[in-house]
Scaffold this motif. Structure first.
Motif, PDB file in Angstrom:
ATOM      1  N   UNK A  73     -38.830  51.797 -73.526  1.00  0.00           N
ATOM      2  CA  UNK A  73     -39.099  51.851 -74.966  1.00  0.00           C
ATOM      3  C   UNK A  73     -38.823  50.502 -75.608  1.00  0.00           C
ATOM      4  N   UNK A  74     -37.777  49.823 -75.161  1.00  0.00           N
ATOM      5  CA  UNK A  74     -37.457  48.506 -75.719  1.00  0.00           C
ATOM      6  C   UNK A  74     -38.601  47.519 -75.485  1.00  0.00           C
ATOM      7  N   UNK A  75     -39.149  47.546 -74.296  1.00  0.00           N
ATOM      8  CA  UNK A  75     -40.263  46.627 -74.015  1.00  0.00           C
ATOM      9  C   UNK A  75     -41.491  46.986 -74.854  1.00  0.00           C
ATOM     10  N   UNK A  76     -41.802  48.276 -74.916  1.00  0.00           N
ATOM     11  CA  UNK A  76     -42.969  48.693 -75.693  1.00  0.00           C
ATOM     12  C   UNK A  76     -42.809  48.349 -77.170  1.00  0.00           C
ATOM     13  N   UNK A  77     -41.599  48.551 -77.696  1.00  0.00           N
ATOM     14  CA  UNK A  77     -41.322  48.232 -79.106  1.00  0.00           C
ATOM     15  C   UNK A  77     -41.449  46.733 -79.354  1.00  0.00           C
ATOM     16  N   UNK A  78     -40.882  45.925 -78.473  1.00  0.00           N
ATOM     17  CA  UNK A  78     -40.919  44.473 -78.645  1.00  0.00           C
ATOM     18  C   UNK A  78     -42.351  43.954 -78.566  1.00  0.00           C
ATOM     19  N   UNK A  79     -43.149  44.510 -77.671  1.00  0.00           N
ATOM     20  CA  UNK A  79     -44.545  44.096 -77.560  1.00  0.00           C
ATOM     21  C   UNK A  79     -45.336  44.520 -78.797  1.00  0.00           C
ATOM     22  N   UNK A  80     -45.093  45.743 -79.284  1.00  0.00           N
ATOM     23  CA  UNK A  80     -45.809  46.224 -80.460  1.00  0.00           C
ATOM     24  C   UNK A  80     -45.474  45.395 -81.690  1.00  0.00           C
ATOM     25  N   UNK A  81     -44.202  45.041 -81.855  1.00  0.00           N
ATOM     26  CA  UNK A  81     -43.828  44.251 -83.016  1.00  0.00           C
ATOM     27  C   UNK A  81     -44.330  42.807 -82.891  1.00  0.00           C
ATOM     28  N   UNK A  82     -44.361  42.277 -81.677  1.00  0.00           N
ATOM     29  CA  UNK A  82     -44.919  40.934 -81.475  1.00  0.00           C
ATOM     30  C   UNK A  82     -46.399  40.914 -81.838  1.00  0.00           C
ATOM     31  N   UNK A  83     -47.110  41.923 -81.409  1.00  0.00           N
ATOM     32  CA  UNK A  83     -48.535  42.021 -81.729  1.00  0.00           C
ATOM     33  C   UNK A  83     -48.747  42.159 -83.237  1.00  0.00           C
ATOM     34  N   UNK A  84     -47.880  42.937 -83.880  1.00  0.00           N
ATOM     35  CA  UNK A  84     -47.992  43.112 -85.331  1.00  0.00           C
ATOM     36  C   UNK A  84     -47.763  41.802 -86.061  1.00  0.00           C
ATOM     37  N   UNK A  85     -46.800  40.999 -85.611  1.00  0.00           N
ATOM     38  CA  UNK A  85     -46.540  39.705 -86.251  1.00  0.00           C
ATOM     39  C   UNK A  85     -47.724  38.765 -86.051  1.00  0.00           C
ATOM     40  N   UNK A  86     -48.277  38.729 -84.841  1.00  0.00           N
ATOM     41  CA  UNK A  86     -49.430  37.863 -84.587  1.00  0.00           C
ATOM     42  C   UNK A  86     -50.591  38.225 -85.512  1.00  0.00           C
ATOM     43  N   UNK A  87     -50.831  39.505 -85.679  1.00  0.00           N
ATOM     44  CA  UNK A  87     -51.909  39.952 -86.571  1.00  0.00           C
ATOM     45  C   UNK A  87     -51.591  39.602 -88.023  1.00  0.00           C
ATOM     46  N   UNK A  88     -50.332  39.776 -88.411  1.00  0.00           N
ATOM     47  CA  UNK A  88     -49.882  39.466 -89.777  1.00  0.00           C
ATOM     48  C   UNK A  88     -50.125  37.994 -90.098  1.00  0.00           C
ATOM     49  N   UNK A  89     -49.743  37.106 -89.189  1.00  0.00           N
ATOM     50  CA  UNK A  89     -49.923  35.672 -89.416  1.00  0.00           C
ATOM     51  C   UNK A  89     -51.407  35.330 -89.556  1.00  0.00           C
ATOM     52  N   UNK A  90     -52.201  35.877 -88.661  1.00  0.00           N
ATOM     53  CA  UNK A  90     -53.635  35.598 -88.708  1.00  0.00           C
ATOM     54  C   UNK A  90     -54.259  36.117 -90.004  1.00  0.00           C
ATOM     55  N   UNK A  91     -53.860  37.314 -90.390  1.00  0.00           N
ATOM     56  CA  UNK A  91     -54.417  37.947 -91.590  1.00  0.00           C
ATOM     57  C   UNK A  91     -54.104  37.149 -92.845  1.00  0.00           C
ATOM     58  N   UNK A  92     -52.916  36.544 -92.893  1.00  0.00           N
ATOM     59  CA  UNK A  92     -52.486  35.848 -94.110  1.00  0.00           C
ATOM     60  C   UNK A  92     -52.627  34.323 -94.023  1.00  0.00           C
ATOM     61  N   UNK A 123     -22.731  49.857 -81.096  1.00  0.00           N
ATOM     62  CA  UNK A 123     -24.060  50.015 -81.670  1.00  0.00           C
ATOM     63  C   UNK A 123     -25.091  49.597 -80.644  1.00  0.00           C
ATOM     64  N   UNK A 124     -26.273  50.171 -80.766  1.00  0.00           N
ATOM     65  CA  UNK A 124     -27.367  49.795 -79.857  1.00  0.00           C
ATOM     66  C   UNK A 124     -28.669  49.761 -80.628  1.00  0.00           C
ATOM     67  N   UNK A 125     -29.258  48.555 -80.667  1.00  0.00           N
ATOM     68  CA  UNK A 125     -30.590  48.393 -81.216  1.00  0.00           C
ATOM     69  C   UNK A 125     -31.523  47.990 -80.077  1.00  0.00           C
ATOM     70  N   UNK A 126     -32.669  48.618 -79.994  1.00  0.00           N
ATOM     71  CA  UNK A 126     -33.668  48.221 -79.015  1.00  0.00           C
ATOM     72  C   UNK A 126     -34.462  47.052 -79.568  1.00  0.00           C
ATOM     73  N   UNK A 127     -34.560  45.979 -78.811  1.00  0.00           N
ATOM     74  CA  UNK A 127     -35.326  44.817 -79.251  1.00  0.00           C
ATOM     75  C   UNK A 127     -35.072  43.641 -78.324  1.00  0.00           C
ATOM     76  N   UNK A 128     -36.104  43.155 -77.665  1.00  0.00           N
ATOM     77  CA  UNK A 128     -35.996  42.049 -76.715  1.00  0.00           C
ATOM     78  C   UNK A 128     -36.451  40.774 -77.417  1.00  0.00           C
ATOM     79  N   UNK A 129     -35.491  40.033 -77.946  1.00  0.00           N
ATOM     80  CA  UNK A 129     -35.809  38.824 -78.683  1.00  0.00           C
ATOM     81  C   UNK A 129     -36.464  37.757 -77.831  1.00  0.00           C
ATOM     82  N   UNK A 130     -36.037  37.645 -76.581  1.00  0.00           N
ATOM     83  CA  UNK A 130     -36.614  36.627 -75.704  1.00  0.00           C
ATOM     84  C   UNK A 130     -38.086  36.921 -75.428  1.00  0.00           C
ATOM     85  N   UNK A 131     -38.416  38.189 -75.240  1.00  0.00           N
ATOM     86  CA  UNK A 131     -39.807  38.562 -75.010  1.00  0.00           C
ATOM     87  C   UNK A 131     -40.656  38.225 -76.236  1.00  0.00           C
TER      88      UNK A 131
END
Length: 378
Positions: A73-92, A123-131
């Motif tokens: 789940x951590x990998x899937x979340x990190x990939x999804x958020x990375x993709x969202x940021x890439x789209x956000x930058x391009x869109x704006x 505490x535990x947050x899922x998120x792979x910053x290096x990825x």
């Protein structure tokens, strides 16, 4: 320090299926400008995975090895958020080179505050910053809470130092505080010297779960179900006897510390009304703990869109309750903006948690920095 653009990412514990993305121009001490903000929906499969991961985390309770589901789940979340940021930058119309850092909060799956026996919290947050840094080519700051908890702090709330910057931007006096209504409600007050903040109690989480369990809907949209019901005064009085509400700050909550089962035995509408009233009444109890009486609450977070919750807040606190937009702030973007702000503070070595916010012995820096490959020294 120079003012630079940063991006903040936040996904709350209410699991509304969205990633909050916000740009902020800041030096980590002041707000220079607000950039674009938007919600980016998660893939449906990821939302289901997150719900399963939260359930696994509640069974785990930091006992033994982490559930195997965490890693995937951590990998899937990190990939999804990375993709969202890439789209956000391009869109704006921005490029990776325009962004100094990304503040990547990740998804909280379990938060256990320190025990009264001196036992430190976890505490535990899922998120792979290096990825994410590798995928986007941008510096990523993540894991904001661990250092605080290792030092004996509550690990939450981390928003107060950003709320302080918000109060300063709008020229607020000491009669004003910031109230954020997410899954949990948190309050920030600053008098020029003291920065005080704590979780007052639940906000949207219990009523959302109540509605979800009974109807399958995500939330009590516009508070309509609660409005159609009646508050069970006896049940509310019992709930207000909870020792957390009268405990001194600093203090923090997990999203499930006040569950929807508080309304068990009531009808759908009366349960929604009672849980909504309890969230508001818990805020009123929190105001009683502050050094002075307030005159105004500036409200951000999804809860400000619930007219019934806002009406209950006004009635039970006796102060002027206003949405963030009325004072020139962005109520939906605050949590994401906060992590852009914290990312810049981390890069500058500035503290992000404080004795009267999380309970650390002294102001403490936090967060880990992941550099993209182009910035890593050979």
């Amino acid at each position: 320090m120079a003012m630079k653009w940063a991006i903040g990412l936040m996904t709350g514990t209410v699991l509304d299926g969205n990633i909050d993305i916000a740009m902020l121009q800041t030096d980590g001490a002041r707000i220079a400008a607000f950039g674009p903000w938007q919600l980016a929906p998660y893939p449906d499969t990821l939302r289901a995975d997150l719900q399963a991961t939260l359930a696994a985390a509640r069974d785990w309770r930091f006992q033994g090895p982490e559930p195997a589901l965490f890693a995937s789940t951590e990998r899937a979340l990190s990939e999804a958020q990375s993709e969202a940021v890439a789209h956000f930058l391009d869109q704006h119309g921005f490029s990776a080179g325009d962004i100094a850092a990304i503040g990547f909060h990740g998804q909280t799956v379990l938060h256990q505050r320190p025990g009264g026996d001196g036992k430190r919290g976890q505490t535990r947050q899922l998120g792979d910053g290096a990825l994410m840094a590798e995928r986007l080519g941008i510096e990523v700051v993540y894991d904001f809470r661990s250092a605080d908890m290792a030092a004996g702090g509550q690990g939450a709330p981390l928003s107060p130092i950003y709320h302080k910057a918000m109060l300063e931007r709008i020229g607020a006096d000491t009669g004003t505080a910031i109230l954020n209504l997410g899954g949990v409600a948190n309050l920030t007050w600053h008098d020029g010297e003291r920065l005080i903040a704590f979780d007052t109690g639940p906000a949207n989480a219990p009523v959302n779960d109540w509605i979800g369990a009974h109807t399958g809907a995500e939330m009590d949209r516009d508070g309509k179900i609660a409005t159609s019901g009646s508050v069970d005064a006896d049940r509310l009085a019992q709930l207000l006897d909870h020792p957390y509400l009268s405990a001194g700050y600093p203090k923090s909550l997990d999203r499930f510390d006040f569950p929807s089962s508080m309304a068990d035995g009531l009808s759908l509408a009366d349960g929604a009304a009672t849980l909504t009233a309890f969230s508001a009444a818990a805020v009123a109890r929190g105001l009683d703990l502050l050094p002075q009486r307030l005159t105004r609450l500036v409200v951000c977070g999804g809860g400000r869109r619930n007219p019934q919750l806002m009406a209950e807040l006004a009635a039970r606190t006796g102060v002027n309750v206003v949405p963030a937009e009325t004072v020139g702030l962005r109520g939906d973007a605050v949590e994401a903006e906060c992590f852009a702000f914290l990312a810049m503070r981390t890069r500058a070595g500035l503290p992000i948690s404080f004795p009267l916010t999380t309970g650390v012995p002294a102001p403490l820096a936090g967060g880990r920095i992941a550099l993209p490959p182009r910035l890593v020294a050979p």
